[in-house]
Scaffold this motif. Structure first.
Motif, PDB file in Angstrom:
ATOM      1  N   PRO A  22      13.052  17.158  -7.696  1.00  0.00           N
ATOM      2  CA  PRO A  22      13.606  17.581  -6.147  1.00  0.00           C
ATOM      3  C   PRO A  22      12.942  17.205  -5.247  1.00  0.00           C
ATOM      4  CG  PRO A  22      13.741  19.584  -7.606  1.00  0.00           C
ATOM      5  CD  PRO A  22      12.543  18.427  -8.283  1.00  0.00           C
ATOM      6  N   PHE A  23      11.638  16.692  -5.118  1.00  0.00           N
ATOM      7  CA  PHE A  23      11.035  16.216  -3.750  1.00  0.00           C
ATOM      8  C   PHE A  23      11.194  14.722  -3.592  1.00  0.00           C
ATOM      9  CE2 PHE A  23       9.074  19.924  -5.334  1.00  0.00           C
ATOM     10  CZ  PHE A  23       9.084  20.813  -4.060  1.00  0.00           C
ATOM     11  N   ALA A  24      11.476  14.268  -4.561  1.00  0.00           N
ATOM     12  CA  ALA A  24      11.694  12.650  -4.604  1.00  0.00           C
ATOM     13  C   ALA A  24      12.522  12.067  -3.507  1.00  0.00           C
ATOM     14  CB  ALA A  24      12.400  11.929  -5.745  1.00  0.00           C
ATOM     15  N   PRO A  25      13.641  12.774  -2.813  1.00  0.00           N
ATOM     16  CA  PRO A  25      14.540  12.072  -1.720  1.00  0.00           C
ATOM     17  C   PRO A  25      13.558  12.363  -0.441  1.00  0.00           C
ATOM     18  CG  PRO A  25      15.832  13.307  -3.208  1.00  0.00           C
ATOM     19  CD  PRO A  25      14.421  13.781  -3.563  1.00  0.00           C
ATOM     20  N   PHE A  26      12.469  13.197  -0.378  1.00  0.00           N
ATOM     21  CA  PHE A  26      11.823  13.347   0.902  1.00  0.00           C
ATOM     22  C   PHE A  26      10.309  12.860   0.585  1.00  0.00           C
ATOM     23  CE2 PHE A  26      14.444  16.934  -0.346  1.00  0.00           C
ATOM     24  CZ  PHE A  26      15.429  16.794   0.555  1.00  0.00           C
ATOM     25  N   GLY A  27       9.875  12.047  -0.021  1.00  0.00           N
ATOM     26  CA  GLY A  27       8.766  11.555  -0.386  1.00  0.00           C
ATOM     27  C   GLY A  27       8.454  10.528   0.792  1.00  0.00           C
ATOM     28  N   LEU A  28       9.362   9.648   1.013  1.00  0.00           N
ATOM     29  CA  LEU A  28       8.903   8.587   1.951  1.00  0.00           C
ATOM     30  C   LEU A  28       8.837   9.202   3.385  1.00  0.00           C
ATOM     31  CD1 LEU A  28       8.593   5.531   2.584  1.00  0.00           C
ATOM     32  CD2 LEU A  28      11.030   5.356   3.005  1.00  0.00           C
ATOM     33  N   LEU A  29       9.821  10.135   3.917  1.00  0.00           N
ATOM     34  CA  LEU A  29       9.680  10.935   5.010  1.00  0.00           C
ATOM     35  C   LEU A  29       8.511  11.716   5.005  1.00  0.00           C
ATOM     36  CD1 LEU A  29      13.274  12.495   5.309  1.00  0.00           C
ATOM     37  CD2 LEU A  29      12.485  10.396   6.540  1.00  0.00           C
ATOM     38  N   ALA A  30       7.982  12.363   4.066  1.00  0.00           N
ATOM     39  CA  ALA A  30       6.642  12.860   4.304  1.00  0.00           C
ATOM     40  C   ALA A  30       5.530  12.103   4.406  1.00  0.00           C
ATOM     41  CB  ALA A  30       6.509  13.752   2.568  1.00  0.00           C
ATOM     42  N   VAL A  31       5.410  10.863   3.848  1.00  0.00           N
ATOM     43  CA  VAL A  31       4.416   9.949   4.046  1.00  0.00           C
ATOM     44  C   VAL A  31       4.481   9.389   5.674  1.00  0.00           C
ATOM     45  CG1 VAL A  31       3.870   7.387   3.655  1.00  0.00           C
ATOM     46  CG2 VAL A  31       4.394   8.846   1.855  1.00  0.00           C
ATOM     47  N   PHE A  32       5.663   9.203   6.165  1.00  0.00           N
ATOM     48  CA  PHE A  32       5.578   8.750   7.542  1.00  0.00           C
ATOM     49  C   PHE A  32       5.344   9.891   8.431  1.00  0.00           C
ATOM     50  CE2 PHE A  32       7.592   5.045   5.867  1.00  0.00           C
ATOM     51  CZ  PHE A  32       7.221   4.075   6.807  1.00  0.00           C
ATOM     52  N   GLY A  33       5.790  11.118   7.970  1.00  0.00           N
ATOM     53  CA  GLY A  33       5.151  12.240   8.785  1.00  0.00           C
ATOM     54  C   GLY A  33       3.641  12.432   8.711  1.00  0.00           C
ATOM     55  N   ILE A  34       3.116  12.231   7.778  1.00  0.00           N
ATOM     56  CA  ILE A  34       1.605  12.212   7.528  1.00  0.00           C
ATOM     57  C   ILE A  34       1.000  11.229   8.499  1.00  0.00           C
ATOM     58  CG2 ILE A  34      -0.369  12.352   6.266  1.00  0.00           C
ATOM     59  CD1 ILE A  34       1.343  13.578   4.139  1.00  0.00           C
ATOM     60  N   LEU A  35       1.570   9.985   8.402  1.00  0.00           N
ATOM     61  CA  LEU A  35       1.334   8.869   9.193  1.00  0.00           C
ATOM     62  C   LEU A  35       1.015   9.040  10.585  1.00  0.00           C
ATOM     63  CD1 LEU A  35       2.384   5.748   7.334  1.00  0.00           C
ATOM     64  CD2 LEU A  35       0.133   6.650   7.723  1.00  0.00           C
ATOM     65  N   TRP A  36       1.880  10.100  11.104  1.00  0.00           N
ATOM     66  CA  TRP A  36       1.881  10.452  12.536  1.00  0.00           C
ATOM     67  C   TRP A  36       0.583  11.091  12.786  1.00  0.00           C
ATOM     68  CZ3 TRP A  36       4.614   8.648  16.389  1.00  0.00           C
ATOM     69  CH2 TRP A  36       5.969   8.251  16.257  1.00  0.00           C
ATOM     70  N   ILE A  37      -0.057  11.694  12.130  1.00  0.00           N
ATOM     71  CA  ILE A  37      -1.454  12.374  12.238  1.00  0.00           C
ATOM     72  C   ILE A  37      -2.349  11.289  12.800  1.00  0.00           C
ATOM     73  CG2 ILE A  37      -3.164  13.949  11.434  1.00  0.00           C
ATOM     74  CD1 ILE A  37      -1.182  14.927   9.347  1.00  0.00           C
ATOM     75  N   LEU A  70       0.787  -1.221   0.040  1.00  0.00           N
ATOM     76  CA  LEU A  70       0.278  -0.007  -0.056  1.00  0.00           C
ATOM     77  C   LEU A  70       0.893   1.275   0.018  1.00  0.00           C
ATOM     78  CD1 LEU A  70      -2.624   1.301   0.276  1.00  0.00           C
ATOM     79  CD2 LEU A  70      -2.614   0.977   2.602  1.00  0.00           C
ATOM     80  N   LEU A  71       1.909   1.282   0.872  1.00  0.00           N
ATOM     81  CA  LEU A  71       2.725   2.296   0.941  1.00  0.00           C
ATOM     82  C   LEU A  71       3.616   2.479  -0.393  1.00  0.00           C
ATOM     83  CD1 LEU A  71       4.004   2.178   4.622  1.00  0.00           C
ATOM     84  CD2 LEU A  71       2.507   4.036   3.662  1.00  0.00           C
ATOM     85  N   ASN A  72       4.085   1.590  -1.070  1.00  0.00           N
ATOM     86  CA  ASN A  72       4.933   1.476  -2.274  1.00  0.00           C
ATOM     87  C   ASN A  72       3.795   2.132  -3.385  1.00  0.00           C
ATOM     88  OD1 ASN A  72       7.809   0.731  -2.591  1.00  0.00           O
ATOM     89  ND2 ASN A  72       7.063  -0.930  -1.276  1.00  0.00           N
ATOM     90  N   PHE A  73       2.777   1.832  -3.189  1.00  0.00           N
ATOM     91  CA  PHE A  73       1.860   2.184  -4.375  1.00  0.00           C
ATOM     92  C   PHE A  73       1.257   3.574  -4.448  1.00  0.00           C
ATOM     93  CE2 PHE A  73       1.087  -2.360  -6.241  1.00  0.00           C
ATOM     94  CZ  PHE A  73       1.515  -1.823  -7.471  1.00  0.00           C
ATOM     95  N   LEU A  74       1.615   4.439  -3.372  1.00  0.00           N
ATOM     96  CA  LEU A  74       1.167   5.543  -3.081  1.00  0.00           C
ATOM     97  C   LEU A  74       1.751   6.608  -4.336  1.00  0.00           C
ATOM     98  CD1 LEU A  74       1.262   6.157   0.771  1.00  0.00           C
ATOM     99  CD2 LEU A  74      -0.669   5.963  -0.685  1.00  0.00           C
ATOM    100  N   PRO A  75       1.101   7.429  -4.999  1.00  0.00           N
ATOM    101  CA  PRO A  75       1.769   8.185  -5.954  1.00  0.00           C
ATOM    102  C   PRO A  75       2.391   9.264  -5.404  1.00  0.00           C
ATOM    103  CG  PRO A  75      -0.566   8.740  -5.793  1.00  0.00           C
ATOM    104  CD  PRO A  75      -0.413   7.550  -4.698  1.00  0.00           C
ATOM    105  N   VAL A  76       3.472   9.082  -4.661  1.00  0.00           N
ATOM    106  CA  VAL A  76       4.266   9.967  -3.860  1.00  0.00           C
ATOM    107  C   VAL A  76       5.746   9.819  -4.626  1.00  0.00           C
ATOM    108  CG1 VAL A  76       5.375  10.625  -1.847  1.00  0.00           C
ATOM    109  CG2 VAL A  76       3.017   9.942  -1.788  1.00  0.00           C
ATOM    110  N   PRO A  77       6.401  11.011  -4.993  1.00  0.00           N
ATOM    111  CA  PRO A  77       7.859  11.200  -5.521  1.00  0.00           C
ATOM    112  C   PRO A  77       8.628  10.353  -4.691  1.00  0.00           C
ATOM    113  CG  PRO A  77       6.682  13.143  -5.515  1.00  0.00           C
ATOM    114  CD  PRO A  77       6.148  12.503  -4.803  1.00  0.00           C
ATOM    115  N   GLY A  78       9.521   9.570  -5.216  1.00  0.00           N
ATOM    116  CA  GLY A  78      10.386   8.506  -4.460  1.00  0.00           C
ATOM    117  C   GLY A  78       9.951   7.240  -4.164  1.00  0.00           C
TER     118      GLY A  78
END
Length: 264
Positions: free
Chosen positions: A204-219, A175-183
């Protein structure tokens, strides 16, 4: 052409075979309750199987790339299933295992370097990106087969719980891998169909995509919705939430047993 690949470039690595052997031994110990070390056996079994699935995830990317025109994956060692050959072993192996230990979530891997310039056709680029998470889905289907086939008679409780937790890891990774998030692989699926301008703006945002996803999951609200989706998928595959919870509880044996989980 794939004929340029040496036989040694395709040979399965002893490192992978060693991991698979440890996984098999730990699975046997989990099944039999060998030496009353169920918690440790589950830990080794699930961790080993998780690493095996990560290797298969990366192999799927590489194998699909090979048949799409990138013969360089052979010389890079990606076809040997050796996790030490990945360009970022930390991202593909170490961090996913740490996240499983800490939080029981399947962190996406993704560290094989594909020479995209060798590949022609947008569908091929999309398929290369999709191959990894599709492998996680296939792994989840295999893990849950005893549940949706109603073939649990004779399966020890601890082994059933371990399979349920392992399936949860595979579903979260897919599920996480299939998110249309850069990276992430999901973005890789749609990227070939985007305009050159959009791709340049997003790059330029690709290196931070996974970090953003986990940041959002903290909500809290997002986290609840995410795991509701995970448990809905597992339920469709025949696994109850209590079973995956007890599998995680067994896996983290150093925290002690939960009163709602019994393996007798």
């Amino acid at each position: 052409m794939t004929t340029a690949i040496k036989r040694s470039d395709r040979r399965v690595s002893p490192v992978f075979l060693g991991i698979a052997a440890v996984t098999a031994a730990a699975g046997w110990a989990t099944w039999t309750g060998f030496a009353q070390t169920t918690g440790l056996a589950v830990f080794l079994f699930v961790t080993g199987a998780w690493i095996v699935s990560l290797c298969l995830h990366e192999y799927a990317h590489a194998r699909t790339a090979l048949h799409s025109g990138d013969i360089s994956v052979g010389a890079k060692g990606y076809l040997t299933l050796n996790p030490l050959k990945y360009t970022h072993a930390l991202l593909s192996i170490v961090l996913p295992v740490v996240f499983v230990i800490m939080g029981g979530i399947g962190l996406p891997g993704g560290a094989v370097f594909i020479e995209r310039g060798r590949i022609r056709g947008r569908w091929r680029h999309s398929l290369i990106s999709a191959a990894g998470p599709l492998t996680n889905i296939a792994f989840a289907v295999v893990c849950t087969a005893p549940f949706w086939l109603d073939a649990l008679d004779g399966v020890p409780t601890a082994f059933r719980y371990a399979l349920a937790f392992l399936a949860l890891l595979q579903v979260t990774a897919a599920l996480l891998n299939f998110l249309p998030v850069p990276g992430l692989d999901g973005y890789g699926v749609i990227e070939p169909w985007l305009s050159h301008k959009i791709r340049r703006q997003v790059e330029p945002f690709a290196p931070f995509g996974l970090l953003a996803v986990f940041g959002i999951l903290w909500i809290p609200e997002v986290n609840i919705a995410f795991f509701d989706a995970i448990h809905w998928a597992l339920s469709a595959l025949g696994i109850e939430e209590l079973e995956s919870y007890c599998g995680q509880n067994l896996y983290r044996f150093w925290q002690g047993d939960s009163p709602v989980c019994t393996t007798g």
